[in-house]
Motif scaffolding. Structure first.
Motif, PDB file in Angstrom:
ATOM      1  N   ALA A  56     -12.683  -8.346  -9.006  1.00  0.00           N
ATOM      2  CA  ALA A  56     -11.700  -9.371  -7.872  1.00  0.00           C
ATOM      3  C   ALA A  56     -12.661 -10.290  -7.196  1.00  0.00           C
ATOM      4  O   ALA A  56     -12.215 -10.940  -6.895  1.00  0.00           O
ATOM      5  CB  ALA A  56     -11.611  -8.099  -7.089  1.00  0.00           C
TER       6      ALA A  56
ATOM      7  N   THR B 265      -5.612  -4.679  -7.685  1.00  0.00           N
ATOM      8  CA  THR B 265      -7.016  -5.399  -6.554  1.00  0.00           C
ATOM      9  C   THR B 265      -7.204  -6.779  -7.205  1.00  0.00           C
ATOM     10  O   THR B 265      -7.559  -7.529  -5.987  1.00  0.00           O
ATOM     11  CB  THR B 265      -7.801  -4.438  -6.901  1.00  0.00           C
ATOM     12  N   GLN B 266      -7.503  -7.085  -8.245  1.00  0.00           N
ATOM     13  CA  GLN B 266      -7.917  -8.647  -8.634  1.00  0.00           C
ATOM     14  C   GLN B 266      -6.950  -9.798  -8.128  1.00  0.00           C
ATOM     15  O   GLN B 266      -7.398 -10.404  -8.275  1.00  0.00           O
ATOM     16  CB  GLN B 266      -8.472  -8.652 -10.157  1.00  0.00           C
TER      17      GLN B 266
ATOM     18  N   ILE C 158      -8.193  -2.091   0.407  1.00  0.00           N
ATOM     19  CA  ILE C 158      -7.030  -2.126  -0.301  1.00  0.00           C
ATOM     20  C   ILE C 158      -7.254  -1.548  -1.092  1.00  0.00           C
ATOM     21  O   ILE C 158      -6.753   0.181  -1.601  1.00  0.00           O
ATOM     22  CB  ILE C 158      -6.242  -3.396  -0.503  1.00  0.00           C
ATOM     23  N   GLY C 159      -8.112  -1.579  -2.412  1.00  0.00           N
ATOM     24  CA  GLY C 159      -8.416  -0.988  -3.663  1.00  0.00           C
ATOM     25  C   GLY C 159      -9.353  -0.050  -3.614  1.00  0.00           C
ATOM     26  O   GLY C 159      -8.868   1.342  -3.499  1.00  0.00           O
TER      27      GLY C 159
ATOM     28  N   CYS D 287       0.410  -1.161   0.004  1.00  0.00           N
ATOM     29  CA  CYS D 287      -0.086  -0.759  -0.015  1.00  0.00           C
ATOM     30  C   CYS D 287       1.060   0.989  -0.120  1.00  0.00           C
ATOM     31  O   CYS D 287       0.592   1.713  -0.796  1.00  0.00           O
ATOM     32  CB  CYS D 287      -0.739   0.029   1.455  1.00  0.00           C
TER      33      CYS D 287
ATOM     34  N   ALA E 207      -9.102  -7.243   0.076  1.00  0.00           N
ATOM     35  CA  ALA E 207      -9.044  -6.454  -0.998  1.00  0.00           C
ATOM     36  C   ALA E 207      -9.005  -5.410  -1.498  1.00  0.00           C
ATOM     37  O   ALA E 207      -8.784  -4.354  -1.974  1.00  0.00           O
ATOM     38  CB  ALA E 207      -8.833  -7.694  -2.033  1.00  0.00           C
ATOM     39  N   GLY E 208     -10.262  -5.571  -1.477  1.00  0.00           N
ATOM     40  CA  GLY E 208     -11.843  -4.470  -1.769  1.00  0.00           C
ATOM     41  C   GLY E 208     -11.641  -3.275  -0.960  1.00  0.00           C
ATOM     42  O   GLY E 208     -10.951  -2.501  -1.093  1.00  0.00           O
TER      43      GLY E 208
ATOM     44  N   SER F 227     -13.001  -3.015 -11.356  1.00  0.00           N
ATOM     45  CA  SER F 227     -12.478  -3.630 -10.516  1.00  0.00           C
ATOM     46  C   SER F 227     -12.688  -4.606  -9.578  1.00  0.00           C
ATOM     47  O   SER F 227     -12.335  -6.007  -9.336  1.00  0.00           O
ATOM     48  CB  SER F 227     -11.137  -2.879 -10.241  1.00  0.00           C
TER      49      SER F 227
ATOM     50  N   LEU G  85      -3.741  -0.069 -11.046  1.00  0.00           N
ATOM     51  CA  LEU G  85      -4.526  -0.592  -9.663  1.00  0.00           C
ATOM     52  C   LEU G  85      -5.593  -1.459  -9.482  1.00  0.00           C
ATOM     53  O   LEU G  85      -5.875  -2.482  -8.845  1.00  0.00           O
ATOM     54  CB  LEU G  85      -4.862   0.697  -9.201  1.00  0.00           C
TER      55      LEU G  85
END
Length: 267
Positions: free
Chosen positions: A161, A78-79, A127-128, A32, A124-125, A157, A74
């Protein structure tokens, strides 16, 4: 309804906690930080003017096309992160035996698998959202770019993901970790190649053609909304149709992993 959703929420929180323990937290924090530094640097480019052959050129004209690769990276990152976390979210409790301890209680297998997937996607979401939110805010403030295309790319995205995370979790039930992640990366790479050729007007045959026509449009769904920032680029495609196909893939992938986990013999 609230009573029925309580086990799911409890298991999802537990999955997110599991994924954020130990070295994983350090690695994610480092990624990050690097991504935020790169975003801060990239969004500061193409400000002011430049003189080329004696002619003054406004660099902001190129801000849209220059920012497009940043958001695409990005989105794909993320995926890929969601796929890695989802794979670990189900593999780890199966290997340690904690999954069996949960499932001896009156908890359905589908609820358990869905909660583990939700926990991975939540990490993950989050962070995305942090990375996309920072990029969108900086681009709006520094380059005065319309945030709507970036928001649509972020939503695409999220669908990607979900689809890639569910497929990776499905692979974790049958394959070693390295094989699952290798196949996931291979699918993402093949989709990138196939979608790129198609978006530029190429006609594909064979495996890549099939991936582009019926596979999850992980790359195209992110790129097409961002094409509004650079309408002079030769990008072709129906963003709504591509988004609907990706949403269908996300739904099918989730249903498939839940159905398989319900019937598989736990090791």
């Amino acid at each position: 309804m609230a009573e029925q959703s309580r086990p799911f929420l409890l298991l999802a929180r537990e999955a997110a906690r599991d994924l954020l323990r130990g070295r994983t937290t350090v690695v994610l924090a480092g990624l990050c930080l690097l991504a935020l530094l790169a975003t801060h640097s990239c969004t500061g480019c193409f400000q002011g003017t430049a003189v080329v052959h004696g002619e003054e050129i406004d660099l902001s004209r190129f801000a849209g096309v220059a920012s497009l690769p940043l958001l695409v990276i990005l989105g794909l990152g993320t995926q890929l992160l969601a796929a890695a976390l989802a794979e670990e979210a189900l593999r780890r409790p199966l290997e340690t035996g904690s999954a069996s301890l949960w499932l001896v209680r009156p908890i359905r297998r589908e609820t358990y698998a869905a909660a583990r997937l939700a926990g991975a996607l939540a990490v993950a979401g989050g962070i995305g959202l942090l990375l996309f939110g920072s990029a969108i805010a900086l681009l709006a403030l520094r380059q005065e770019l319309d945030p709507e295309p970036a928001l649509l790319a972020a939503a695409a995205s999220g669908l990607g993901a979900t689809a890639l995370g569910a497929l990776s979790m499905l692979g974790s039930l049958f394959l070693p970790r390295i094989a699952t992640l290798g196949l996931t990366l291979g699918l993402l790479s093949a989709t990138l190649l196939a979608n790129t050729a198609s978006l530029l007007g190429g006609r594909l045959e064979g495996v890549l053609g099939a991936i582009d026509r019926i596979g999850p449009p992980l790359f195209a769904a992110v790129v097409l909304p961002l094409a509004d920032w650079a309408p002079w680029l030769p990008i072709r495609g129906n963003s709504l149709e591509v988004a609907l196909r990706l949403g269908l893939w996300a739904l099918l992938a989730v249903v498939l992993v839940l159905a398989v986990f319900r019937r598989i013999d736990l090791r």
